[in-house]
Write a protein that holds these residues in place. Structure first.
Motif, PDB file in Angstrom:
ATOM      1  N   LEU A 100       0.846  -1.189   0.000  1.00  0.00           N
ATOM      2  CA  LEU A 100       0.000   0.000   0.000  1.00  0.00           C
ATOM      3  C   LEU A 100       0.884   1.242   0.000  1.00  0.00           C
ATOM      4  O   LEU A 100       1.847   1.320   0.758  1.00  0.00           O
ATOM      5  CB  LEU A 100      -0.892  -0.005   1.254  1.00  0.00           C
ATOM      6  CG  LEU A 100      -1.990   1.062   1.302  1.00  0.00           C
ATOM      7  CD1 LEU A 100      -2.991   0.883   0.164  1.00  0.00           C
ATOM      8  CD2 LEU A 100      -2.718   1.004   2.641  1.00  0.00           C
ATOM      9  N   GLY A 101       0.538   2.204  -0.852  1.00  0.00           N
ATOM     10  CA  GLY A 101       1.275   3.466  -0.897  1.00  0.00           C
ATOM     11  C   GLY A 101       2.189   3.541  -2.111  1.00  0.00           C
ATOM     12  O   GLY A 101       2.767   2.538  -2.540  1.00  0.00           O
ATOM     13  N   ALA A 102       2.311   4.731  -2.658  1.00  0.00           N
ATOM     14  CA  ALA A 102       3.035   4.917  -3.922  1.00  0.00           C
ATOM     15  C   ALA A 102       4.484   4.455  -3.836  1.00  0.00           C
ATOM     16  O   ALA A 102       5.011   3.851  -4.772  1.00  0.00           O
ATOM     17  CB  ALA A 102       2.959   6.392  -4.339  1.00  0.00           C
ATOM     18  N   GLU A 103       5.145   4.720  -2.706  1.00  0.00           N
ATOM     19  CA  GLU A 103       6.573   4.382  -2.587  1.00  0.00           C
ATOM     20  C   GLU A 103       6.781   2.872  -2.607  1.00  0.00           C
ATOM     21  O   GLU A 103       7.603   2.343  -3.367  1.00  0.00           O
ATOM     22  CB  GLU A 103       7.126   4.979  -1.291  1.00  0.00           C
ATOM     23  CG  GLU A 103       8.638   4.930  -1.182  1.00  0.00           C
ATOM     24  CD  GLU A 103       9.356   5.875  -2.141  1.00  0.00           C
ATOM     25  OE1 GLU A 103      10.392   5.460  -2.694  1.00  0.00           O
ATOM     26  OE2 GLU A 103       8.873   6.999  -2.346  1.00  0.00           O
ATOM     27  N   LEU A 104       6.020   2.143  -1.777  1.00  0.00           N
ATOM     28  CA  LEU A 104       6.192   0.691  -1.685  1.00  0.00           C
ATOM     29  C   LEU A 104       5.757  -0.019  -2.968  1.00  0.00           C
ATOM     30  O   LEU A 104       6.410  -0.952  -3.426  1.00  0.00           O
ATOM     31  CB  LEU A 104       5.403   0.138  -0.490  1.00  0.00           C
ATOM     32  CG  LEU A 104       5.928   0.509   0.906  1.00  0.00           C
ATOM     33  CD1 LEU A 104       5.051  -0.114   1.979  1.00  0.00           C
ATOM     34  CD2 LEU A 104       7.372   0.042   1.086  1.00  0.00           C
ATOM     35  N   VAL A 105       4.637   0.412  -3.546  1.00  0.00           N
ATOM     36  CA  VAL A 105       4.155  -0.205  -4.793  1.00  0.00           C
ATOM     37  C   VAL A 105       5.171   0.019  -5.908  1.00  0.00           C
ATOM     38  O   VAL A 105       5.510  -0.895  -6.663  1.00  0.00           O
ATOM     39  CB  VAL A 105       2.772   0.366  -5.180  1.00  0.00           C
ATOM     40  CG1 VAL A 105       2.385  -0.062  -6.593  1.00  0.00           C
ATOM     41  CG2 VAL A 105       1.712  -0.103  -4.176  1.00  0.00           C
ATOM     42  N   SER A 106       5.673   1.230  -5.993  1.00  0.00           N
ATOM     43  CA  SER A 106       6.670   1.566  -7.014  1.00  0.00           C
ATOM     44  C   SER A 106       7.917   0.704  -6.845  1.00  0.00           C
ATOM     45  O   SER A 106       8.443   0.151  -7.817  1.00  0.00           O
ATOM     46  CB  SER A 106       7.024   3.061  -6.902  1.00  0.00           C
ATOM     47  OG  SER A 106       8.166   3.367  -7.647  1.00  0.00           O
ATOM     48  N   LEU A 107       8.392   0.540  -5.596  1.00  0.00           N
ATOM     49  CA  LEU A 107       9.611  -0.241  -5.342  1.00  0.00           C
ATOM     50  C   LEU A 107       9.409  -1.724  -5.646  1.00  0.00           C
ATOM     51  O   LEU A 107      10.300  -2.386  -6.186  1.00  0.00           O
ATOM     52  CB  LEU A 107      10.039  -0.076  -3.876  1.00  0.00           C
ATOM     53  CG  LEU A 107      10.695   1.258  -3.514  1.00  0.00           C
ATOM     54  CD1 LEU A 107      10.837   1.388  -1.994  1.00  0.00           C
ATOM     55  CD2 LEU A 107      12.065   1.390  -4.177  1.00  0.00           C
ATOM     56  N   ARG A 108       8.214  -2.258  -5.294  1.00  0.00           N
ATOM     57  CA  ARG A 108       7.987  -3.699  -5.528  1.00  0.00           C
ATOM     58  C   ARG A 108       7.919  -4.011  -7.017  1.00  0.00           C
ATOM     59  O   ARG A 108       8.469  -5.011  -7.481  1.00  0.00           O
ATOM     60  CB  ARG A 108       6.695  -4.149  -4.823  1.00  0.00           C
ATOM     61  CG  ARG A 108       6.453  -5.662  -4.962  1.00  0.00           C
ATOM     62  CD  ARG A 108       7.555  -6.444  -4.279  1.00  0.00           C
ATOM     63  NE  ARG A 108       7.500  -7.879  -4.504  1.00  0.00           N
ATOM     64  CZ  ARG A 108       8.198  -8.529  -5.434  1.00  0.00           C
ATOM     65  NH1 ARG A 108       8.991  -7.851  -6.262  1.00  0.00           N
ATOM     66  NH2 ARG A 108       8.132  -9.837  -5.546  1.00  0.00           N
ATOM     67  N   LEU A 109       7.233  -3.158  -7.780  1.00  0.00           N
ATOM     68  CA  LEU A 109       7.168  -3.387  -9.224  1.00  0.00           C
ATOM     69  C   LEU A 109       8.546  -3.206  -9.864  1.00  0.00           C
ATOM     70  O   LEU A 109       8.938  -3.960 -10.759  1.00  0.00           O
ATOM     71  CB  LEU A 109       6.152  -2.427  -9.867  1.00  0.00           C
ATOM     72  CG  LEU A 109       4.680  -2.718  -9.545  1.00  0.00           C
ATOM     73  CD1 LEU A 109       3.781  -1.591 -10.036  1.00  0.00           C
ATOM     74  CD2 LEU A 109       4.226  -4.047 -10.160  1.00  0.00           C
TER      75      LEU A 109
END
Length: 295
Positions: A184-193
């Motif tokens: 959840l959240g732009a930072e974590l989603v961006s990093l996981r992708l």
């Protein structure tokens, strides 16, 4: 007595929960110089936290093994290479805690990225969600794949600015076993992708023609894009994926489309049982897509 912030206390507690009972009791003896006798795991954790002057001191303890910190970061959605050394993991953990995992909602409102222009198709009356889906997928997968070092490309402008601050990612992978992850959240989603292409060196090749691609628009301004494709690493085809995106325009950024949610299903070769992989079709039916679109 503890000099830890609330975020550090919570993070240290999660890491301590991964430890064995013997290691916890031993660590409690170490930090208290055996001045305090603890009866159980809960008391041991509370004592360790209380007697720790700072987070770095605890993370560097011998009993806090490298694997525990790696496991913690993975669960928090921070992608690290399995070969990363302990001191680097400690540094990354401290950075995560000092940021409080907070996504700065205003950090990307003033930025105008060149790449967002390619997704700034406006949803006027009569616009075709399928055309938008094709344009979006061409932009998204080109951007994500450019982060893969094995391609030798200049990485494009990937980052949290392409997502809404409360974006949610659901990642379901079926290989030899089944695994579900949520971020959840732009930072974590961006990093996981990003980790899929940058660390795991995967290449996602979408099928941009029906039945591999569908687009639906809801009356509330959300556009759902669903796409299927193949996953590769170097010359090997590893399996297929299905990905659904929820897109909503941002009026603060020239009405460019930003990602509200992402669902990614990955099926490895062994989970496919020899199914055709040349141009995968979506397995979602229209009702399932409409339900996603109506969120």
């Amino acid at each position: 007595m503890s000099g830890l912030s609330e975020t550090e206390r919570a993070g240290c507690t999660k890491i301590l929960k991964f430890m064995s009972k013997d290691d916890l009791l031993s660590l409690s003896d170490t930090v208290t110089s055996k001045m305090i006798v603890v009866e159980n795991v809960t008391e041991a954790m509370e004592t360790i936290i209380s007697f720790t002057k700072n987070a770095e001191e605890l993370l560097r303890r011998k009993k806090v093994h490298r694997d525990l910190i790696f496991k913690y970061l993975t669960k928090e959605g921070v992608a690290m290479l399995p070969s990363t050394e302990k001191h680097q993991l400690v540094k990354r953990t401290l950075e995560l805690w000092s940021s409080g995992k907070a996504v700065d909602d205003n950090s990307h409102l003033d930025e105008t990225s060149e790449t967002t222009d390619s997704t700034s198709t406006k949803a006027e009356v009569g616009f075709d969600p399928l055309v938008l889906g094709q344009q979006f997928c061409q932009w998204f997968f080109q951007l994500l794949n450019s982060q893969n070092p094995s391609l030798g490309q200049q990485p494009q402008d990937w980052g949290p600015q392409h997502f809404w601050p409360d974006v949610k990612l659901c990642l379901l992978s079926r290989t030899s076993s089944e695994q579900t992850e949520e971020f959840l959240g732009a930072e974590l989603v961006s990093l996981r992708l990003l980790a899929l292409t940058k660390e795991e060196r995967l290449l996602l090749s979408p099928n941009l023609e029906p039945p591999g691609l569908r687009g639906l628009a809801s009356p509330h301004g959300l556009v759902l894009v669903a796409v299927a494709g193949t996953i590769h690493r170097d010359a090997a085809c590893l399996g297929i994926f299905e990905q659904t995106f929820g897109l909503i325009r941002s009026p603060l950024e020239n009405n460019s489309w930003k990602i509200k949610f992402v669902n990614l299903k990955i099926r490895g070769q062994e989970a496919l049982g020899g199914a055709e992989m040349a141009a995968p079709a979506l397995t979602y039916n229209l009702v399932e897509l409409q339900l996603l679109c109506g969120r």
